[in-house]
Design an enzyme around this catalytic site. Structure first.
Site, PDB file in Angstrom:
ATOM      1  N   LYS A  94      14.128 -35.091 -23.387  1.00 59.46           N
ATOM      2  CA  LYS A  94      12.950 -35.846 -23.849  1.00 59.46           C
ATOM      3  C   LYS A  94      11.699 -34.965 -23.830  1.00 59.46           C
ATOM      4  CE  LYS A  94      12.871 -40.008 -22.279  1.00 59.46           C
ATOM      5  NZ  LYS A  94      12.648 -41.271 -21.555  1.00 59.46           N
ATOM      6  N   LYS A 106      14.821 -37.402 -12.375  1.00 57.98           N
ATOM      7  CA  LYS A 106      14.815 -38.859 -12.246  1.00 57.98           C
ATOM      8  C   LYS A 106      15.118 -39.207 -10.805  1.00 57.98           C
ATOM      9  CE  LYS A 106      14.503 -42.236 -15.328  1.00 57.98           C
ATOM     10  NZ  LYS A 106      13.772 -42.049 -16.578  1.00 57.98           N
ATOM     11  N   THR A 190       4.516 -45.969 -24.047  1.00 62.27           N
ATOM     12  CA  THR A 190       5.915 -45.882 -24.474  1.00 62.27           C
ATOM     13  C   THR A 190       6.159 -46.799 -25.674  1.00 62.27           C
ATOM     14  OG1 THR A 190       6.426 -45.541 -22.143  1.00 62.27           O
ATOM     15  CG2 THR A 190       8.290 -45.784 -23.631  1.00 62.27           C
ATOM     16  N   ASN A 221       7.787 -53.264 -19.746  1.00 62.14           N
ATOM     17  CA  ASN A 221       6.649 -52.503 -20.277  1.00 62.14           C
ATOM     18  C   ASN A 221       6.909 -51.935 -21.678  1.00 62.14           C
ATOM     19  OD1 ASN A 221       5.619 -49.342 -20.330  1.00 62.14           O
ATOM     20  ND2 ASN A 221       4.007 -50.808 -19.865  1.00 62.14           N
TER      21      ASN A 221
END
Ligand code: GLU
Length: 428
Positions: A94, A106, A190, A221
């Site tokens: 990404k 992560k 996002t 979100n």
């Protein structure tokens, strides 16, 4: 290939396919199929009733050739080391596809945050930092929110880290709240990034956004701002959103004859993305089973919930009208779903391109933290739009040049950039 792969096996399978196409050096390929570092630790937390509960925490640092590891922390009851590994790997791709100078990481804790009090959540967040602080930092690894974590949690974590290192260090976590070191535009980032990608894809496919209908899975979100963006920026109609219901422990699809009004739904949604069914019904919403979203009459599908949702089974239910799939979530479509899209000429905007607006704005946040100088919302969103548009076209160009599917093209762009950094640094 009937057996369903877990998320990390899927991430490796996707990588292996592209490594072969790119004829990657086997040593580099072996390095990139696995994370560089993994942390697994136990976090003791004093609960409100005086007892102590032990939680399982993780942080996986996949690759930092292009810059410090970057990626969210998830609080989820089904978290495993393999889900964190997959998500860390996807973060490397990404950041590379978004062309920001960061690597992939992560973290996670096995927990349903909705079962904790505010004080317990704060102590759990601080506990995660106490376990990890020597291995994170603005030049090392910068975590952020993800499923089940919030801007407030990022500020507790940033505060704990700052105390441990003895100086205010806002750039160690991103996705912080405004007024607590956060950036304007991070909340929308996002979902708006997904919207900018859809806008560019529609130009390419010669679709009219104002005549388009989207079906959305999720109302956290990402989905919230993808819905707002689809309606307000593109002028399209949102047929439905599907969300997890914390109390009933199942999901529901919410639709409305005039199209969903995401700003209204936001007013009746809790912080975990559960919509109040009673209030929605009063406002004329139809509530169906959580799987109903996928078969709605729509031109665009936006899976923006969790991984593996559009798979060999569910993909058969999609309407023949669907021309575009914009992956708001990480890993929402399985390789079987990809086969279906290819066969039916459905254009896919792959996850690590489509949802890279969050991490791109996280990058802007850490840049602002470093400068101690903050941009306006307009400046942030303008920069985000420029970055997303460039990233989308770099992938589209690769897809057309190599005559490959968009996901493969995104992998080719991302992997080539990471490999170049590894080679320049003399790692292989
Ligand atoms: N959790 C988000 C993602 O998966 C954001 C990560 C970040 O901002 O570092 O992209």
């Amino acid at each position: 290939m009937a057996e369903q792969l877990n998320a990390f096996q899927m991430a490796q399978a996707q990588f292996d396919g592209v490594a072969k196409q790119l004829k990657l050096d086997p040593v580099i390929a072996e390095m990139l199929r696995w994370p560089m570092r993994e942390f697994s630790f136990r976090i003791p937390v004093r609960m409100d009733d005086g007892s102590t509960r032990i939680f399982q925490g993780y942080r996986v640092q996949h690759n930092d050739a292009r810059g410090p590891n970057k990626g969210g922390i998830r609080f989820h009851p089904n978290e495993t080391l393999d889900t964190v590994r997959a998500l860390a790997t996807w973060m490397t791709w990404k950041c590379a596809v978004a062309d920001i100078p960061l690597g992939g990481g992560k973290g996670g804790i096995i927990v349903d945050p909705a079962t904790l009090s505010v004080g317990e959540k704060e102590r759990l967040c601080r506990g995660w930092v106490q376990a990890m602080w020597r291995n994170i930092g603005p030049r090392l690894d910068v975590p952020a929110p993800d499923v089940g974590t919030t801007p407030q949690m990022m500020d507790w974590m940033m505060d704990e880290y700052s105390k441990l290192v003895g100086q205010y260090t806002p750039g160690v976590f991103t996705g912080k709240p405004l007024g607590g070191g956060g950036s304007e535009g991070r909340t929308e980032a996002t979902g708006f990034g997904v919207t900018y990608c859809i806008r560019e894809a529609m130009k390419h496919l010669k679709m009219d956004p104002s005549k388009s209908v989207a079906a959305i899975q999720g109302f956290g979100n990402v989905a919230q701002y993808a819905a707002i963006g689809f309606k307000e920026i593109l002028g399209g109609k949102v047929a439905c959103v599907a969300c997890w219901d914390r109390e009933d422990k199942t999901s529901y699809t919410f639709s409305h004859k005039d199209g969903v009004d995401p700003r209204f739904l936001l007013t009746i949604t809790d912080q975990y993305g559960t919509i109040d069914k009673k209030k929605a019904k009063e406002a004329g919403y139809v509530i169906e089973d959580g799987s109903a979203w996928i078969s709605k009459e729509a031109d665009v599908l936006i899976p923006a919930a969790l991984e593996g949702q559009v798979n060999g089974e569910t993909v058969k239910k999609i309407s023949s009208r669907v021309r575009l799939v914009a992956e708001g979530a990480n890993g929402p479509c399985t390789p079987e779903a990809d086969e279906f899209f290819k066969k039916n000429n459905i254009f896919n905007i792959p996850d690590f391109l489509c949802n890279s607006g969050g991490v791109t704005t996280s990058y802007f946040e850490s840049v602002q933290n470093d400068m101690n100088f903050y941009w306006t919302k307009e400046e942030v969103l303008q920069r985000l739009d420029t970055k997303m548009t460039q990233a989308f076209h770099a992938v589209l160009e690769m897809s057309e040049k190599e005559k490959v599917y968009m996901r493969d093209a995104a992998y080719m762009v991302a992997i080539s950039r990471v490999v170049k950094a590894m080679q320049l640094r003399g790692w292989a």
